[in-house]
Structures are given as structure tokens and as C-alpha cells.
Motif scaffolding. Structure first.
Motif, mmCIF file in Angstrom:
data_model
loop_
_atom_site.group_PDB
_atom_site.id
_atom_site.type_symbol
_atom_site.label_atom_id
_atom_site.label_comp_id
_atom_site.label_asym_id
_atom_site.label_seq_id
_atom_site.Cartn_x
_atom_site.Cartn_y
_atom_site.Cartn_z
ATOM 1 N N GLN A 36 29.158 -30.730 -13.890
ATOM 2 C CA GLN A 36 27.914 -29.956 -13.776
ATOM 3 C C GLN A 36 27.609 -29.262 -15.107
ATOM 4 O OE1 GLN A 36 25.892 -29.898 -11.162
ATOM 5 N NE2 GLN A 36 27.011 -29.939 -9.229
ATOM 6 N N THR A 37 28.620 -28.675 -15.713
ATOM 7 C CA THR A 37 28.429 -27.999 -16.996
ATOM 8 C C THR A 37 28.064 -28.997 -18.087
ATOM 9 O OG1 THR A 37 30.073 -26.350 -16.328
ATOM 10 C CG2 THR A 37 29.481 -26.406 -18.651
ATOM 11 N N ALA A 38 28.721 -30.155 -18.084
ATOM 12 C CA ALA A 38 28.405 -31.191 -19.074
ATOM 13 C C ALA A 38 26.951 -31.634 -18.946
ATOM 14 C CB ALA A 38 29.346 -32.378 -18.902
ATOM 15 N N ASN A 39 26.483 -31.759 -17.728
ATOM 16 C CA ASN A 39 25.092 -32.158 -17.500
ATOM 17 C C ASN A 39 24.126 -31.083 -17.988
ATOM 18 O OD1 ASN A 39 23.035 -33.896 -16.400
ATOM 19 N ND2 ASN A 39 22.857 -32.465 -14.684
ATOM 20 N N ILE A 40 24.478 -29.833 -17.773
ATOM 21 C CA ILE A 40 23.619 -28.740 -18.226
ATOM 22 C C ILE A 40 23.587 -28.662 -19.748
ATOM 23 C CG2 ILE A 40 23.529 -26.208 -18.345
ATOM 24 C CD1 ILE A 40 24.128 -26.250 -15.323
ATOM 25 N N ARG A 41 24.707 -28.892 -20.385
ATOM 26 C CA ARG A 41 24.713 -28.907 -21.850
ATOM 27 C C ARG A 41 23.835 -30.048 -22.381
ATOM 28 N NH1 ARG A 41 27.818 -25.228 -24.139
ATOM 29 N NH2 ARG A 41 29.627 -24.370 -23.031
ATOM 30 N N ALA A 42 23.883 -31.193 -21.702
ATOM 31 C CA ALA A 42 23.015 -32.310 -22.096
ATOM 32 C C ALA A 42 21.541 -31.938 -21.904
ATOM 33 C CB ALA A 42 23.374 -33.553 -21.287
ATOM 34 N N PHE A 43 21.244 -31.211 -20.826
ATOM 35 C CA PHE A 43 19.878 -30.726 -20.582
ATOM 36 C C PHE A 43 19.435 -29.801 -21.709
ATOM 37 C CE2 PHE A 43 17.697 -26.903 -18.854
ATOM 38 C CZ PHE A 43 16.433 -27.446 -18.642
ATOM 39 N N ALA A 44 20.297 -28.862 -22.100
ATOM 40 C CA ALA A 44 19.957 -27.926 -23.174
ATOM 41 C C ALA A 44 19.705 -28.661 -24.483
ATOM 42 C CB ALA A 44 21.077 -26.895 -23.341
ATOM 43 N N ASP A 45 20.544 -29.655 -24.776
ATOM 44 C CA ASP A 45 20.354 -30.449 -25.999
ATOM 45 C C ASP A 45 19.038 -31.225 -25.940
ATOM 46 O OD1 ASP A 45 22.786 -29.548 -26.926
ATOM 47 O OD2 ASP A 45 23.889 -31.367 -26.354
ATOM 48 N N ASP A 46 18.736 -31.766 -24.768
ATOM 49 C CA ASP A 46 17.492 -32.525 -24.558
ATOM 50 C C ASP A 46 16.281 -31.634 -24.826
ATOM 51 O OD1 ASP A 46 15.551 -34.315 -23.744
ATOM 52 O OD2 ASP A 46 16.337 -34.607 -21.728
ATOM 53 N N VAL A 47 16.318 -30.419 -24.284
ATOM 54 C CA VAL A 47 15.201 -29.480 -24.466
ATOM 55 C C VAL A 47 15.020 -29.142 -25.943
ATOM 56 C CG1 VAL A 47 14.449 -27.104 -24.058
ATOM 57 C CG2 VAL A 47 15.300 -28.489 -22.145
ATOM 58 N N GLU A 48 16.110 -28.807 -26.615
ATOM 59 C CA GLU A 48 15.996 -28.432 -28.036
ATOM 60 C C GLU A 48 15.464 -29.598 -28.870
ATOM 61 O OE1 GLU A 48 18.661 -26.626 -31.739
ATOM 62 O OE2 GLU A 48 19.438 -26.588 -29.680
ATOM 63 N N LYS A 49 15.990 -30.796 -28.600
ATOM 64 C CA LYS A 49 15.562 -31.963 -29.370
ATOM 65 C C LYS A 49 14.085 -32.269 -29.158
ATOM 66 C CE LYS A 49 16.304 -36.960 -29.726
ATOM 67 N NZ LYS A 49 17.084 -38.126 -29.203
ATOM 68 N N ASN A 50 13.644 -32.264 -27.898
ATOM 69 C CA ASN A 50 12.295 -32.715 -27.599
ATOM 70 C C ASN A 50 11.228 -31.625 -27.725
ATOM 71 O OD1 ASN A 50 12.433 -35.664 -26.803
ATOM 72 N ND2 ASN A 50 14.091 -34.816 -25.568
ATOM 73 N N THR A 51 11.671 -30.381 -27.965
ATOM 74 C CA THR A 51 10.706 -29.333 -28.334
ATOM 75 C C THR A 51 10.749 -29.072 -29.842
ATOM 76 O OG1 THR A 51 12.305 -27.543 -27.942
ATOM 77 C CG2 THR A 51 10.897 -28.195 -26.083
ATOM 78 N N ASP A 52 11.478 -29.928 -30.560
ATOM 79 C CA ASP A 52 11.639 -29.747 -32.014
ATOM 80 C C ASP A 52 12.189 -28.360 -32.338
ATOM 81 O OD1 ASP A 52 10.704 -32.326 -32.693
ATOM 82 O OD2 ASP A 52 8.625 -31.649 -32.519
ATOM 83 N N GLY A 53 13.099 -27.896 -31.471
ATOM 84 C CA GLY A 53 13.746 -26.609 -31.710
ATOM 85 C C GLY A 53 12.940 -25.403 -31.289
ATOM 86 N N ALA A 54 11.785 -25.607 -30.638
ATOM 87 C CA ALA A 54 10.965 -24.461 -30.217
ATOM 88 C C ALA A 54 11.633 -23.670 -29.091
ATOM 89 C CB ALA A 54 9.586 -24.943 -29.771
#
Length: 321
Positions: A36-54
């Protein structure tokens, strides 16, 4: 000259605002080895990448920032903008949140998915009433019984100190004539070592991640229910994001839910294998234990339906279709 400098300064700060970065802290209850934690970390990385760090989400695992019982209220009050919780932990405020912890209502992933689709609109509406937004939910592997001896019937658990983690498991312990004891996941090994608990009902994932072979000998693969974790966000904080960022977060959440369900399915067999590899006896429950648990499940289903009222009945009707 002064006018030129002023115009330049305004242009600079407007340009800086266009690239403003939101930094969100996200408390989660489980350790970094947990899927579950690994999936959430992947979610956080996805958000940062696809918002260009916004939008940058920093995950604080294992209750290191806020302990599990306080996460929901911390998000609701805006102390943190986002967090992960076990859905059924909210059962004390509204019984609909306990739908996935009714024993033997949904016992495999196909049934669990159908139950989630039936209950999601109600869950989302209840969260919105509290100023929260649902992002995604991911199930745990089916729940089984851990003990230091083989459990052949429900009566074998009578008098034992049973680790519980929500109102539903506390009621389950009561119907088993066991002694309910609230223990968070990071504290499980110590609770067994100190004699505070003697048995528990939880997933193969939690058992493997807490090295259950160090404190119990048997895992009974009862597959009683599949509880879910939810990722929730403070609605005010969420609506305060740029519209494009919000859409990106929702898209990342959808990917996280799909990825999480797939990971959970893979986790079930993999972590049961880990239990075996480390010397635990994996038991398929016999007919007497299964029927005893199913009888308890029927009682709890009736009790849940009475508490949940029309909303609960609507969920059950949609699920059974």
C-alpha cells in the motif's frame, strides 16, 4: 527608469506565481515494505512528474507524522492536506464505512470490486459532507487468522486476546467470545511478545511484513473479507489547486487504484508463500471453522444492515444485482 524597474519587478513576480509549487505532507499508517505504501509513493511520484513539479507530495510512512487514529481528523481540519486511512476505521461515525469488513459478504477480488463499485457513490458523498474528497481505494489481501496453534472451530478462540483494528473486528471478537485488543500494525510484534495479544485476523501482507513467524506458528487462510485503504484529501485544499493540477491528481489517483488492486492480487499468493518459506503452518480452514465464521458473518451482516439503514440497503441491493 523607476517605472521600468517597477514593471520588470511585477513581471518577475507574476512569472514566479505561474510556477508556484504546492508542497503537501501525507501521513500513512504502514511501513515502506508494505505494498500500500509503495503504491502511494508511486502515486506521489506520478503527481509530481505530471504536474511538472507544481504539486509535490511527501509521504510520511508508518505513522511517523500522524498516527493512524488521528489521520482522518488531521486531514479534515487541514493540519495536513492528504492522508491514507483504513476505510472501516470511520465506522464509528457512519456504518456505511464498515461495508467491506462484514465477514463473508465479499471474499474474493471479483466480489470485492463489485462491492466497491456499489458502495463508492455513498462513501464519496459521506466524505464530501465532512469536507473531504475521495481519491482512490485499494483492498488488502483477504483476511485470515493467525495463532500459535491450529484453530479448528470458532470456540477455540474463546478467551484469547485478539488483536482488533476497527469496530467491526471488535464486534467479531465479541461474537467469538475472544478478548478484543486494539493494536496498530507497527506495534503488533511487541504486542505478541508482551502477551498483550495472542491471535489476530489480518492479511498475509501484514503477517509477512511484521515477520509473524517470530511470534505465531499458524496462519488460517479463511479469506473472510477484503478491507480497503482510502486516500482522502481536504476538499478546500484540493479545490485550492489549479484546475489543471486537480485533473492531473484525479488521473493519477485512477491509475493508483488500478495499480493497487493488481498489486493486492499479486500480494496474496506471494505473501502466503513467504509465510510458508519462514516455517509457518498455512491451514485451509475445515468445515466446522468455516461454518462458524459464516454464522458470525450472517449476524454481523444483519446488524450492519440495521445500523446503515436505507443507504446500507441500497448498497446491498446494488451489489447483489
Amino acid at each position: 527608469m523607476k517605472k521600468t524597474l517597477l514593471v520588470g519587478a511585477v513581471a518577475f513576480w507574476l512569472n514566479q506565481g505561474a510556477y508556484a509549487v504546492d508542497e503537501w505532507d501525507m501521513p500513512t499508517p504502514y511501513g515502506d515494505r508494505n505494498f500500500q505504501t509503495a503504491n502511494i509513493r508511486a502515486f506521489a511520484d506520478d503527481v509530481e512528474k505530471n504536474t511538472d513539479g507544481a504539486l509535490r507530495i511527501t509521504v510520511h510512512s508508518a505513522g511517523s507524522l500522524i498516527r493512524h487514529p488521528e489521520i482522518r481528523n488531521a486531514v479534515r481540519r487541514g493540519l495536513v492536506p492528504i492522508g491514507e486511512i483504513l476505510m472501516s476505521r470511520l465506522g464509528n461515525e457512519d456504518s456505511v464505512f464498515e461495508i467491506d469488513s462484514v465477514p463473508f459478504l465479499a471474499t474474493d477480488y471479483r466480489q470485492a470490486k463489485a462491492l466497491w463499485e456499489a458502495s463508492r457513490p455513498v462513501i464519496r458523498a459521506r466524505l464530501e459532507e465532512a469536507g473531504l474528497e475521495l481519491l482512490f481505494a485499494v483492498p488488502w489481501p483477504p483476511q485470515g487468522i493467525y495463532a500459535n496453534r491450529e484453530v479448528r472451530k470458532v470456540d477455540d478462540l474463546a478467551g484469547m486476546k485478539l488483536r482488533v483494528y476497527n469496530a467491526a473486528t471488535e464486534r467479531l471478537a465479541g461474537l467469538m467470545n475472544a478478548v478484543p485488543t486494539q493494536v496498530e500494525v507497527p506495534d503488533i510484534p511487541v504486542a505478541f511478545a508482551s502477551g498483550r495479544v495472542e491471535a489476530m485476523i489480518t492479511s498475509p501482507s501484514t503477517g509477512a511484513n511484521t515477520k509473524s513467524w517470530d511470534y505465531v506458528s499458524h496462519f488460517h487462510d479463511t479469506r473472510a473479507w477484503l478491507p480497503k485503504n482510502m486516500v482522502i484529501v481536504n476538499r478546500k485544499a484540493f479545490m485550492g489547486l489549479d484546475a489543471e493540477v486537480r485533473e492531473t491528481v484525479l488521473a493519477a489517483a485512477q491509475r493508483a487504484e488500478e495499480r493497487g488492486w493488481t498489486a493486492s492480487m499479486a500480494e496474496t499468493d506471494a505473501k502466503i508463500a513467504v509465510l510458508r518459506e519462514n516455517g509457518m503452518t498455512v491451514v485451509m480452514p475445515d468445515a466446522e471453522l468455516t461454518e462458524g465464521l459464516r454464522a458470525i458473518g450472517r449476524t454481523m451482516a444483519e446488524e450492519w444492515s440495521a445500523r446503515a439503514g436505507e443507504a446500507g440497503q441500497a448498497i446491498l441491493d446494488a451489489y447483489r444485482q
